[in-house]
Design a protein around this motif. Structure first.
Motif, PDB file in Angstrom:
ATOM      1  N   PHE A   1       0.828  -1.203   0.000  1.00  0.00           N
ATOM      2  CA  PHE A   1       0.000   0.000   0.000  1.00  0.00           C
ATOM      3  C   PHE A   1       0.864   1.255   0.000  1.00  0.00           C
ATOM      4  N   PHE A   2       1.943   1.239   0.798  1.00  0.00           N
ATOM      5  CA  PHE A   2       2.755   2.440   0.944  1.00  0.00           C
ATOM      6  C   PHE A   2       3.873   2.564  -0.082  1.00  0.00           C
ATOM      7  N   VAL A   3       4.487   1.462  -0.513  1.00  0.00           N
ATOM      8  CA  VAL A   3       5.698   1.579  -1.317  1.00  0.00           C
ATOM      9  C   VAL A   3       5.639   0.907  -2.687  1.00  0.00           C
ATOM     10  N   PHE A   4       4.566   0.223  -3.025  1.00  0.00           N
ATOM     11  CA  PHE A   4       4.508  -0.500  -4.290  1.00  0.00           C
ATOM     12  C   PHE A   4       4.389   0.494  -5.439  1.00  0.00           C
ATOM     13  N   PRO A   5       5.303   0.458  -6.422  1.00  0.00           N
ATOM     14  CA  PRO A   5       5.299   1.468  -7.477  1.00  0.00           C
ATOM     15  C   PRO A   5       4.285   1.218  -8.593  1.00  0.00           C
ATOM     16  N   TYR A   6       3.565   0.117  -8.556  1.00  0.00           N
ATOM     17  CA  TYR A   6       2.634  -0.218  -9.627  1.00  0.00           C
ATOM     18  C   TYR A   6       1.204  -0.073  -9.133  1.00  0.00           C
ATOM     19  N   ARG A   7       0.317   0.219 -10.072  1.00  0.00           N
ATOM     20  CA  ARG A   7      -1.090   0.449  -9.733  1.00  0.00           C
ATOM     21  C   ARG A   7      -1.977  -0.499 -10.520  1.00  0.00           C
ATOM     22  N   ILE A   8      -3.238  -0.503 -10.189  1.00  0.00           N
ATOM     23  CA  ILE A   8      -4.217  -1.289 -10.923  1.00  0.00           C
ATOM     24  C   ILE A   8      -4.269  -0.759 -12.353  1.00  0.00           C
ATOM     25  N   GLY A   9      -4.198  -1.665 -13.320  1.00  0.00           N
ATOM     26  CA  GLY A   9      -4.210  -1.290 -14.729  1.00  0.00           C
ATOM     27  C   GLY A   9      -2.841  -1.320 -15.375  1.00  0.00           C
ATOM     28  N   ASP A  10      -1.778  -1.406 -14.577  1.00  0.00           N
ATOM     29  CA  ASP A  10      -0.420  -1.477 -15.132  1.00  0.00           C
ATOM     30  C   ASP A  10      -0.129  -2.887 -15.631  1.00  0.00           C
ATOM     31  N   ARG A  11       0.612  -2.969 -16.738  1.00  0.00           N
ATOM     32  CA  ARG A  11       1.079  -4.275 -17.241  1.00  0.00           C
ATOM     33  C   ARG A  11       2.407  -4.582 -16.583  1.00  0.00           C
ATOM     34  N   ILE A  12       2.488  -5.771 -15.982  1.00  0.00           N
ATOM     35  CA  ILE A  12       3.712  -6.165 -15.300  1.00  0.00           C
ATOM     36  C   ILE A  12       4.125  -7.571 -15.697  1.00  0.00           C
ATOM     37  N   LYS A  13       5.364  -7.891 -15.399  1.00  0.00           N
ATOM     38  CA  LYS A  13       5.867  -9.250 -15.556  1.00  0.00           C
ATOM     39  C   LYS A  13       6.699  -9.554 -14.321  1.00  0.00           C
ATOM     40  N   ILE A  14       6.360 -10.651 -13.640  1.00  0.00           N
ATOM     41  CA  ILE A  14       7.098 -11.082 -12.471  1.00  0.00           C
ATOM     42  C   ILE A  14       8.157 -12.068 -12.943  1.00  0.00           C
ATOM     43  N   ILE A  15       9.383 -11.820 -12.562  1.00  0.00           N
ATOM     44  CA  ILE A  15      10.482 -12.678 -12.990  1.00  0.00           C
ATOM     45  C   ILE A  15      10.411 -13.974 -12.189  1.00  0.00           C
ATOM     46  N   ASP A  16       9.929 -15.020 -12.858  1.00  0.00           N
ATOM     47  CA  ASP A  16       9.761 -16.328 -12.237  1.00  0.00           C
ATOM     48  C   ASP A  16      10.160 -17.365 -13.273  1.00  0.00           C
ATOM     49  N   LYS A  17      11.110 -18.222 -12.928  1.00  0.00           N
ATOM     50  CA  LYS A  17      11.617 -19.179 -13.913  1.00  0.00           C
ATOM     51  C   LYS A  17      10.638 -20.307 -14.194  1.00  0.00           C
ATOM     52  N   ASP A  18       9.715 -20.581 -13.296  1.00  0.00           N
ATOM     53  CA  ASP A  18       8.803 -21.710 -13.462  1.00  0.00           C
ATOM     54  C   ASP A  18       7.554 -21.379 -14.276  1.00  0.00           C
ATOM     55  N   GLU A  19       7.069 -20.165 -14.186  1.00  0.00           N
ATOM     56  CA  GLU A  19       5.783 -19.814 -14.792  1.00  0.00           C
ATOM     57  C   GLU A  19       5.867 -18.416 -15.396  1.00  0.00           C
ATOM     58  N   ASP A  20       5.135 -18.199 -16.483  1.00  0.00           N
ATOM     59  CA  ASP A  20       5.027 -16.871 -17.078  1.00  0.00           C
ATOM     60  C   ASP A  20       3.952 -16.104 -16.319  1.00  0.00           C
ATOM     61  N   VAL A  21       4.387 -15.237 -15.440  1.00  0.00           N
ATOM     62  CA  VAL A  21       3.457 -14.435 -14.662  1.00  0.00           C
ATOM     63  C   VAL A  21       3.532 -13.014 -15.202  1.00  0.00           C
ATOM     64  N   SER A  22       2.709 -12.751 -16.200  1.00  0.00           N
ATOM     65  CA  SER A  22       2.670 -11.414 -16.770  1.00  0.00           C
ATOM     66  C   SER A  22       1.237 -11.099 -17.140  1.00  0.00           C
ATOM     67  N   GLY A  23       0.910  -9.832 -17.086  1.00  0.00           N
ATOM     68  CA  GLY A  23      -0.439  -9.400 -17.418  1.00  0.00           C
ATOM     69  C   GLY A  23      -0.724  -8.043 -16.805  1.00  0.00           C
ATOM     70  N   ILE A  24      -2.007  -7.742 -16.696  1.00  0.00           N
ATOM     71  CA  ILE A  24      -2.457  -6.454 -16.180  1.00  0.00           C
ATOM     72  C   ILE A  24      -2.938  -6.648 -14.747  1.00  0.00           C
ATOM     73  N   ILE A  25      -2.518  -5.764 -13.840  1.00  0.00           N
ATOM     74  CA  ILE A  25      -2.958  -5.835 -12.447  1.00  0.00           C
ATOM     75  C   ILE A  25      -4.438  -5.477 -12.402  1.00  0.00           C
ATOM     76  N   ALA A  26      -5.257  -6.437 -11.952  1.00  0.00           N
ATOM     77  CA  ALA A  26      -6.699  -6.213 -11.869  1.00  0.00           C
ATOM     78  C   ALA A  26      -7.111  -5.725 -10.487  1.00  0.00           C
ATOM     79  N   GLU A  27      -6.437  -6.228  -9.445  1.00  0.00           N
ATOM     80  CA  GLU A  27      -6.792  -5.847  -8.081  1.00  0.00           C
ATOM     81  C   GLU A  27      -5.606  -6.111  -7.166  1.00  0.00           C
ATOM     82  N   ILE A  28      -5.454  -5.250  -6.168  1.00  0.00           N
ATOM     83  CA  ILE A  28      -4.441  -5.448  -5.135  1.00  0.00           C
ATOM     84  C   ILE A  28      -5.193  -5.473  -3.814  1.00  0.00           C
ATOM     85  N   SER A  29      -5.212  -6.638  -3.167  1.00  0.00           N
ATOM     86  CA  SER A  29      -5.906  -6.751  -1.889  1.00  0.00           C
ATOM     87  C   SER A  29      -4.885  -6.926  -0.772  1.00  0.00           C
ATOM     88  N   LEU A  30      -5.365  -7.208   0.420  1.00  0.00           N
ATOM     89  CA  LEU A  30      -4.469  -7.325   1.560  1.00  0.00           C
ATOM     90  C   LEU A  30      -3.680  -8.622   1.546  1.00  0.00           C
TER      91      LEU A  30
END
Length: 185
Positions: free
Chosen positions: A102-131
């Motif tokens: 909530f305080f320090v995350f530089p990305y917002r809902i609607g941003d396209r991101i890619k998480i660097i993960d060797k096992d799975e392609d985790v990329s897309g648009i942030i739809a929601e950030i919950s607790l």
């Protein structure tokens, strides 16, 4: 008795003032970061609970209750909470990560991101950030639920926004029209 009442009123006043100050600060921060109302309300509640516990401990100590009695009570409460939360450590770390996001995350809902993960392609648009988690919608329509504590542990790339509009040229400017014209003699 009146001294106890005055001390109690003083701490209630401090709590109300500090709670309003923190609530206004969190609301301004949420507005500047374009955070949803639901998420802002959850973070405000958690910080209010923490403030209540701190003010309550200070109030009990200032009433003259012996430090040993207060420390015994507080350590007993933390021991019970510790045993209960060790089994659910990931939940506690996700809640903590959710407040940090909530305080320090530089990305917002609607941003396209890619998480660097060797096992799975985790990329897309942030739809929601919950607790507890972040919902990421991939381009193939699949929604990924990604835990908050992993969002803070792994590298996250911000990708450029995908072009959603296709530029269509009018038929008269189309290059295909020049090739399909029939000449008449």
């Amino acid at each position: 008795m009146t001294q106890t009442l005055l001390i109690s009123c003083l701490y209630v006043g401090i709590f109300v003032f500090a709670q309003r100050l923190l609530t206004n600060w969190i609301a301004k921060l949420a507005e500047s970061k374009q955070v949803s109302f639901k998420r802002t309300k959850m973070v405000t509640q958690y910080i209010t609970y923490l403030l209540f516990i701190v003010i309550g401990c200070l109030w009990v100590i200032s009433l003259g209750i012996e430090y040993q009695q207060v420390s015994l009570f507080i350590s007993s409460v933390f021991a019970v909470l510790g045993v209960a939360l060790v089994a659910q450590w990931s939940i506690l770390s996700n809640i903590t990560a959710g407040v940090l996001i909530f305080f320090v995350f530089p990305y917002r809902i609607g941003d396209r991101i890619k998480i660097i993960d060797k096992d799975e392609d985790v990329s897309g648009i942030i739809a929601e950030i919950s607790l507890f988690h972040v919902l990421i919608e991939r381009s193939d329509g699949i929604t990924i639920t990604y835990p908050n504590n992993l969002m803070l542990q792994k590298g996250v790339l911000k990708l450029p926004q995908a072009k959603t509009q296709v530029q269509n040229k009018p038929l008269s400017e189309s290059p295909e029209k020049d090739h399909t014209q029939v000449q008449s003699d």
